[in-house]
Every structure is written in C-alpha cells, then in structure tokens.
Design an enzyme around this catalytic site. Structure first.
Site, PDB file in Angstrom:
ATOM      1  N   ASP A   8       3.338  13.159  -4.663  1.00 32.82           N
ATOM      2  CA  ASP A   8       4.124  14.298  -5.135  1.00 32.82           C
ATOM      3  C   ASP A   8       5.022  13.781  -6.265  1.00 32.82           C
ATOM      4  OD1 ASP A   8       6.239  12.960  -3.940  1.00 32.82           O
ATOM      5  OD2 ASP A   8       6.799  14.595  -2.587  1.00 32.82           O
ATOM      6  N   HIS A   9       5.969  14.614  -6.696  1.00 34.94           N
ATOM      7  CA  HIS A   9       6.840  14.215  -7.814  1.00 34.94           C
ATOM      8  C   HIS A   9       7.651  12.968  -7.486  1.00 34.94           C
ATOM      9  CE1 HIS A   9       8.856  16.993  -5.143  1.00 34.94           C
ATOM     10  NE2 HIS A   9      10.017  16.472  -5.499  1.00 34.94           N
ATOM     11  N   CYS A  65       5.018   9.402  -1.665  1.00 38.78           N
ATOM     12  CA  CYS A  65       6.051  10.429  -1.852  1.00 38.78           C
ATOM     13  C   CYS A  65       7.395   9.716  -1.844  1.00 38.78           C
ATOM     14  CB  CYS A  65       5.946  11.540  -0.810  1.00 38.78           C
ATOM     15  SG  CYS A  65       6.269  11.065   0.891  1.00 38.78           S
ATOM     16  N   GLY A  66       8.482  10.441  -1.679  1.00 33.91           N
ATOM     17  CA  GLY A  66       9.791   9.796  -1.734  1.00 33.91           C
ATOM     18  C   GLY A  66       9.965   8.761  -0.632  1.00 33.91           C
ATOM     19  N   THR A  67       9.605   9.150   0.584  1.00 34.26           N
ATOM     20  CA  THR A  67       9.788   8.264   1.741  1.00 34.26           C
ATOM     21  C   THR A  67       8.481   7.776   2.358  1.00 34.26           C
ATOM     22  OG1 THR A  67       9.731  10.182   3.206  1.00 34.26           O
ATOM     23  CG2 THR A  67      11.910   9.470   2.410  1.00 34.26           C
ATOM     24  N   GLY A  68       7.388   8.447   2.060  1.00 34.32           N
ATOM     25  CA  GLY A  68       6.105   8.174   2.730  1.00 34.32           C
ATOM     26  C   GLY A  68       5.955   8.989   4.008  1.00 34.32           C
ATOM     27  N   MET A  71       4.026  12.600   3.742  1.00 38.03           N
ATOM     28  CA  MET A  71       2.600  12.344   3.519  1.00 38.03           C
ATOM     29  C   MET A  71       1.940  11.871   4.818  1.00 38.03           C
ATOM     30  SD  MET A  71       1.659  13.078   0.482  1.00 38.03           S
ATOM     31  CE  MET A  71       1.899  12.971  -1.303  1.00 38.03           C
ATOM     32  N   HIS A  98      -4.648  -4.113  13.215  1.00 35.80           N
ATOM     33  CA  HIS A  98      -4.527  -3.515  14.554  1.00 35.80           C
ATOM     34  C   HIS A  98      -4.835  -2.025  14.591  1.00 35.80           C
ATOM     35  CE1 HIS A  98      -1.874  -6.781  16.637  1.00 35.80           C
ATOM     36  NE2 HIS A  98      -2.898  -7.293  15.980  1.00 35.80           N
ATOM     37  N   ARG A 132     -10.095  -5.271  21.181  1.00 34.22           N
ATOM     38  CA  ARG A 132      -9.205  -4.428  21.992  1.00 34.22           C
ATOM     39  C   ARG A 132      -8.544  -3.325  21.169  1.00 34.22           C
ATOM     40  NH1 ARG A 132      -6.330  -8.934  20.635  1.00 34.22           N
ATOM     41  NH2 ARG A 132      -4.123  -8.701  20.129  1.00 34.22           N
ATOM     42  N   HIS A 133      -8.414  -3.554  19.865  1.00 31.81           N
ATOM     43  CA  HIS A 133      -7.786  -2.546  18.998  1.00 31.81           C
ATOM     44  C   HIS A 133      -8.715  -1.356  18.787  1.00 31.81           C
ATOM     45  CE1 HIS A 133      -4.600  -5.366  18.474  1.00 31.81           C
ATOM     46  NE2 HIS A 133      -5.448  -6.276  18.030  1.00 31.81           N
TER      47      HIS A 133
HETATM   48  C1  RB5 Z   1      10.576  15.306  -2.160  1.00 27.16           C
HETATM   49  O1  RB5 Z   1      11.889  15.522  -2.568  1.00 27.16           O
HETATM   50  C2  RB5 Z   1      10.553  14.520  -0.864  1.00 27.16           C
HETATM   51  O2  RB5 Z   1      10.971  15.326   0.193  1.00 27.16           O
HETATM   52  C3  RB5 Z   1       9.159  14.002  -0.608  1.00 27.16           C
HETATM   53  O3  RB5 Z   1       8.782  13.188  -1.658  1.00 27.16           O
HETATM   54  C4  RB5 Z   1       8.949  13.160   0.614  1.00 27.16           C
HETATM   55  O4  RB5 Z   1       9.889  12.148   0.719  1.00 27.16           O
HETATM   56  C5  RB5 Z   1       8.753  13.887   1.875  1.00 27.16           C
HETATM   57  O5  RB5 Z   1       8.555  13.307   2.940  1.00 27.16           O
END
Ligand code: RB5
Length: 142
Positions: A8-9, A65-68, A71, A98, A132-133
């Site tokens: 995303d952005h 994305c910003g935090t992952g 997604m 794993h 096992r995994h």
């Molecule tokens: C976008 O501002 C932010 O929410 C997105 O990139 C992401 O971090 C969502 O989990």
C-alpha cells in the site's frame, strides 16, 4: 522463483527498492501495485498477491505496508497462505524453516530499508525443514 509483490502507500517506497533486489537475486517479479504514494487500501493488494500464489502464477509473495500487520491479517484469511511478519533475520529464517511461510510481510514504518533487504535475502534462500513442522502445518493449512 516467481515472486508476487504488493504494497500500500505505506510500503510503496520499500517495495520499489525490493523490486531491484529480488531481481538481482535471480527471481522473477509479478508487481501487483500499488504504483504511487497515493493513499490506498491494503486488503486489495494482499488479495492480489495471494491470488497469484493460489492460482500457481507465483511461488511466493512479499507484502509491504506500514506495519506489515494489516497485510498479514488479510493474507492469512486464505487456507493455502502462510503469511509471516518478519522484523529481523531470526524471524525471517524461522518463518521459512518452521512455518514454511509463503508470504513475507514487512512493516516499512517499523524497520529500515537495509534491514528489510537482509530479511528478504534470508527469506528467499531459506528452505522449509519439513518433518515435525510439516505435521503441525498440516493441522491448519494445505
Ligand atoms: C496505512 O496508513 C497503514 O494503516 C497500513 O500501511 C498498515 O500499516 C496496516 O496494517
């Protein structure tokens, strides 16, 4: 391997940087977007990458994305998808050995681009350990 990649952005700039790296490492890329820093909704890019894997048009995926987190949540709704958020070398390696993760999720606002590149290098070259995994993964995923 053929790698589907989406962002995303919040992850756009890092995705652009990773395109070069992934190609340099000898992989083919399917870039599902986004294609600018304009604000977009991440679920559709998670969907697009997962679709490529499920339809065997890609072997694995990378989502940024910003935090992952968004997604990973969106990608893991699919039974055949095992999406892992990795923020360091260790989680990158373990998510392959794993968990046989087939989608790597990165948080562009959490880690630097250098760390992200190291994670991608490790993730793409690490094999699943099986054994096992495999038995554990079979309990929730194809
Ligand atoms: C976008 O501002 C932010 O929410 C997105 O990139 C992401 O971090 C969502 O989990």
């Amino acid at each position: 391997m053929k790698i589907a990649i989406g962002a995303d952005h919040g992850g756009f700039e890092l995705k652009q940087q990773l395109l070069d790296l992934v190609e340099t490492l000898g992989h083919q890329i399917v870039d599902v977007g986004c294609h600018s820093k304009e604000s977009v909704d991440y679920p559709r890019f998670a969907e697009a990458v997962c679709e490529k894997i499920i339809e065997s048009q890609a072997d694995a995926g990378i989502l940024v994305c910003g935090t992952g987190i968004g997604m990973a949540i969106a990608a893991n709704r699919h039974k055949k998808i095992r999406a892992a958020i990795c923020h360091d070398d260790y989680t990158a390696r373990m998510s392959r050995e794993h968990n046989n993760a087939n989608v790597l999720c990165l948080g562009a606002r959490v880690i630097g681009h250098g760390v992200a590149e190291e994670i991608v290098k490790i993730w793409l070259k690490t094999d699943f350990s099986g054994g096992r995994h495999q038995q554990r993964i079979a309990q929730f995923s194809d």
